[in-house]
Design a protein around this motif. Sequence first.
Motif, PDB file in Angstrom:
ATOM      1  N   ALA A  16       0.871  -1.253  -0.070  1.00  0.00           N
ATOM      2  CA  ALA A  16      -0.043   0.049   0.097  1.00  0.00           C
ATOM      3  C   ALA A  16       0.892   1.129   0.130  1.00  0.00           C
ATOM      4  N   CYS A  17       1.989   1.138   0.584  1.00  0.00           N
ATOM      5  CA  CYS A  17       2.768   2.469   0.813  1.00  0.00           C
ATOM      6  C   CYS A  17       3.546   2.585  -0.356  1.00  0.00           C
ATOM      7  N   SER A  18       3.801   1.431  -1.124  1.00  0.00           N
ATOM      8  CA  SER A  18       4.510   1.647  -2.420  1.00  0.00           C
ATOM      9  C   SER A  18       3.560   2.226  -3.477  1.00  0.00           C
ATOM     10  N   SER A  19       2.256   1.895  -3.533  1.00  0.00           N
ATOM     11  CA  SER A  19       1.623   2.356  -4.324  1.00  0.00           C
ATOM     12  C   SER A  19       1.286   3.769  -4.249  1.00  0.00           C
ATOM     13  N   ALA A  20       1.160   4.218  -2.850  1.00  0.00           N
ATOM     14  CA  ALA A  20       0.797   5.344  -2.690  1.00  0.00           C
ATOM     15  C   ALA A  20       2.243   6.283  -2.963  1.00  0.00           C
ATOM     16  N   ALA A  21       3.177   5.840  -2.951  1.00  0.00           N
ATOM     17  CA  ALA A  21       4.478   6.650  -2.993  1.00  0.00           C
ATOM     18  C   ALA A  21       4.470   6.699  -4.706  1.00  0.00           C
ATOM     19  N   LEU A  22       4.031   5.751  -5.249  1.00  0.00           N
ATOM     20  CA  LEU A  22       3.989   5.541  -6.730  1.00  0.00           C
ATOM     21  C   LEU A  22       2.949   6.862  -7.203  1.00  0.00           C
ATOM     22  N   ALA A  23       1.701   6.827  -6.683  1.00  0.00           N
ATOM     23  CA  ALA A  23       0.749   7.547  -7.191  1.00  0.00           C
ATOM     24  C   ALA A  23       1.441   9.253  -6.842  1.00  0.00           C
ATOM     25  N   GLN A  24       1.979   9.501  -5.607  1.00  0.00           N
ATOM     26  CA  GLN A  24       2.530  10.633  -5.312  1.00  0.00           C
ATOM     27  C   GLN A  24       3.653  11.260  -6.401  1.00  0.00           C
ATOM     28  N   ALA A  25       4.509  10.385  -6.794  1.00  0.00           N
ATOM     29  CA  ALA A  25       5.546  10.560  -7.495  1.00  0.00           C
ATOM     30  C   ALA A  25       5.280  10.853  -8.945  1.00  0.00           C
ATOM     31  N   TRP A  26       4.100  10.275  -9.340  1.00  0.00           N
ATOM     32  CA  TRP A  26       3.565  10.243 -10.759  1.00  0.00           C
ATOM     33  C   TRP A  26       3.052  11.522 -10.993  1.00  0.00           C
ATOM     34  N   PRO A  27       3.172  12.077 -12.454  1.00  0.00           N
ATOM     35  CA  PRO A  27       4.279  11.516 -13.287  1.00  0.00           C
ATOM     36  C   PRO A  27       5.618  11.921 -13.194  1.00  0.00           C
ATOM     37  N   ASP A  28       6.771  11.521 -13.347  1.00  0.00           N
ATOM     38  CA  ASP A  28       8.032  11.956 -13.234  1.00  0.00           C
ATOM     39  C   ASP A  28       8.892  11.794 -14.780  1.00  0.00           C
ATOM     40  N   ARG A  29       8.011  11.212 -15.649  1.00  0.00           N
ATOM     41  CA  ARG A  29       8.539  10.996 -17.057  1.00  0.00           C
ATOM     42  C   ARG A  29       7.380  11.285 -18.089  1.00  0.00           C
ATOM     43  N   PRO A  30       7.646  10.989 -19.324  1.00  0.00           N
ATOM     44  CA  PRO A  30       6.409  11.314 -20.269  1.00  0.00           C
ATOM     45  C   PRO A  30       5.539  10.092 -20.213  1.00  0.00           C
ATOM     46  N   ILE A  31       4.442  10.453 -20.682  1.00  0.00           N
ATOM     47  CA  ILE A  31       3.422   9.366 -20.744  1.00  0.00           C
ATOM     48  C   ILE A  31       3.059   9.039 -21.947  1.00  0.00           C
ATOM     49  N   LYS A  32       2.868   7.859 -22.407  1.00  0.00           N
ATOM     50  CA  LYS A  32       2.505   7.375 -23.993  1.00  0.00           C
ATOM     51  C   LYS A  32       0.961   7.184 -23.772  1.00  0.00           C
ATOM     52  N   ALA A  33       0.226   7.979 -24.953  1.00  0.00           N
ATOM     53  CA  ALA A  33      -0.912   7.637 -25.163  1.00  0.00           C
ATOM     54  C   ALA A  33      -1.145   7.002 -26.534  1.00  0.00           C
ATOM     55  N   VAL A  34      -1.686   5.758 -26.550  1.00  0.00           N
ATOM     56  CA  VAL A  34      -1.745   4.979 -27.684  1.00  0.00           C
ATOM     57  C   VAL A  34      -3.145   5.139 -28.641  1.00  0.00           C
ATOM     58  N   VAL A  35      -2.996   5.557 -29.897  1.00  0.00           N
ATOM     59  CA  VAL A  35      -3.969   5.939 -30.519  1.00  0.00           C
ATOM     60  C   VAL A  35      -4.179   4.531 -31.295  1.00  0.00           C
ATOM     61  N   PRO A  36      -5.326   4.045 -31.220  1.00  0.00           N
ATOM     62  CA  PRO A  36      -5.337   2.712 -32.199  1.00  0.00           C
ATOM     63  C   PRO A  36      -5.873   2.865 -33.443  1.00  0.00           C
ATOM     64  N   PHE A  37      -5.781   3.957 -34.000  1.00  0.00           N
ATOM     65  CA  PHE A  37      -6.000   4.360 -35.541  1.00  0.00           C
ATOM     66  C   PHE A  37      -5.022   5.181 -36.110  1.00  0.00           C
ATOM     67  N   ALA A  38      -4.928   5.185 -37.319  1.00  0.00           N
ATOM     68  CA  ALA A  38      -4.015   6.013 -37.849  1.00  0.00           C
ATOM     69  C   ALA A  38      -3.877   7.600 -37.816  1.00  0.00           C
ATOM     70  N   ALA A  39      -2.679   8.089 -38.223  1.00  0.00           N
ATOM     71  CA  ALA A  39      -2.421   9.577 -37.977  1.00  0.00           C
ATOM     72  C   ALA A  39      -3.436  10.204 -39.296  1.00  0.00           C
ATOM     73  N   GLY A  40      -4.011  11.213 -38.497  1.00  0.00           N
ATOM     74  CA  GLY A  40      -5.035  11.878 -39.393  1.00  0.00           C
ATOM     75  C   GLY A  40      -6.426  11.461 -39.442  1.00  0.00           C
ATOM     76  N   SER A  41      -6.430  10.453 -38.440  1.00  0.00           N
ATOM     77  CA  SER A  41      -8.010  10.070 -38.371  1.00  0.00           C
ATOM     78  C   SER A  41      -8.607  10.786 -37.305  1.00  0.00           C
ATOM     79  N   ALA A  42      -9.972  10.728 -36.867  1.00  0.00           N
ATOM     80  CA  ALA A  42     -10.482  11.525 -35.874  1.00  0.00           C
ATOM     81  C   ALA A  42     -10.035  11.247 -34.630  1.00  0.00           C
ATOM     82  N   THR A  43      -9.728   9.880 -34.482  1.00  0.00           N
ATOM     83  CA  THR A  43      -9.341   9.571 -32.806  1.00  0.00           C
ATOM     84  C   THR A  43      -7.849  10.017 -32.806  1.00  0.00           C
ATOM     85  N   ASP A  44      -7.156  10.184 -33.828  1.00  0.00           N
ATOM     86  CA  ASP A  44      -5.805  10.861 -33.771  1.00  0.00           C
ATOM     87  C   ASP A  44      -5.721  12.310 -33.441  1.00  0.00           C
ATOM     88  N   THR A  45      -6.722  12.942 -34.284  1.00  0.00           N
ATOM     89  CA  THR A  45      -6.727  14.292 -34.250  1.00  0.00           C
ATOM     90  C   THR A  45      -7.437  14.890 -32.947  1.00  0.00           C
TER      91      THR A  45
END
Length: 322
Positions: A16-45
């Motif tokens: 529990a302490c580890s999870s709490a520490a993770l949440a408090q430190a988050w985010p400390d680096r870039p986040i990746k957002a996966v778009v499951p469709f091609a560039a130029g699609s509405a989901t991408d835009t």
Amino acid sequence: MRAVLKLLALSAAALACSSAALAQAWPDRPIKAVVPFAAGSATDTIGRAFALKMQDVLGQPIVIDNKPGVNGMLGADAVAKAAPDGYTILIGTNSTNAALKSLMKQLPYDQDKAFAPVAYMGSVPLIMAVNNDVPAKTLKELVDLAKAKPGSINFASASTSQLVSTEMMAGMAGVQLTNVPYKSGPAAMTDLIGGVVHMFSADFAVMLPQVKAGKVRGLAVTSSKRSPAVPELPTVNEALGLKDYELIAYFAVFAPAGTPADIVARLNKAVNDAANSKEIQERFAGIGFAVEPGTPADLAKRSVTETAKWAKAIKDAKIEPQ
């Protein structure tokens, strides 16, 4: 036994302490957002626009990673199997988080359990359009052509909403159309303009600019009411004298199941802040994008409802699972 129980209690406390520490430190680096469709699609835009606003709130870059394929399944699978640490999220849609369960005989993940709902982003209707050389000025005329020569009219599709919207219309109108699958909406649009396919039903982000430019002919919108963006286009119900036709594409953020609740809450706030921003609302007002901020629990309920809705639509359209 007491020693064992004490050890288990200490382990649980440490976790529990580890999870709490993770949440408090988050985010400390870039986040990746996966778009499951091609560039130029509405989901991408839409995903890219939200990511820019979200990173202002979270204080870290959000990097878009396009993983198109199989109606969004490849990208969704990547997120389902990612570490639940808040550094990988999915820009999900009705395809990935509602319809795929009914479209595929087997998914590489459990659609109902693989994701932690984060936040609903918004929805858009679709426009049904044809190549300018097709001798049909209205959707009724297109249906009449299809009735005269069953199977002679083909249509493009690169996502669940594109496929189901057309098959659902065809089923309700009593006609047979031939599906031509594509890997991306922009590729399908290119072939619609070039006359390779006769018809294409796509969201406003992809379709509206081409309709406005006169490169394709818009016939109807898939919402239950006309869109202020193209008030001259009737609804499918109006065009064909139907009552119950409606199909809306939507977008939402999901994280891998098991992502800490504190991190989900912070992601939820970032999405809602983006949805409420003047920049997002003004940018996408022209494509009929309707935002609806809410809680993760709201999205969880919506996912259950939408999964049932799309299952019925797919069954009614007589689309066989692949």
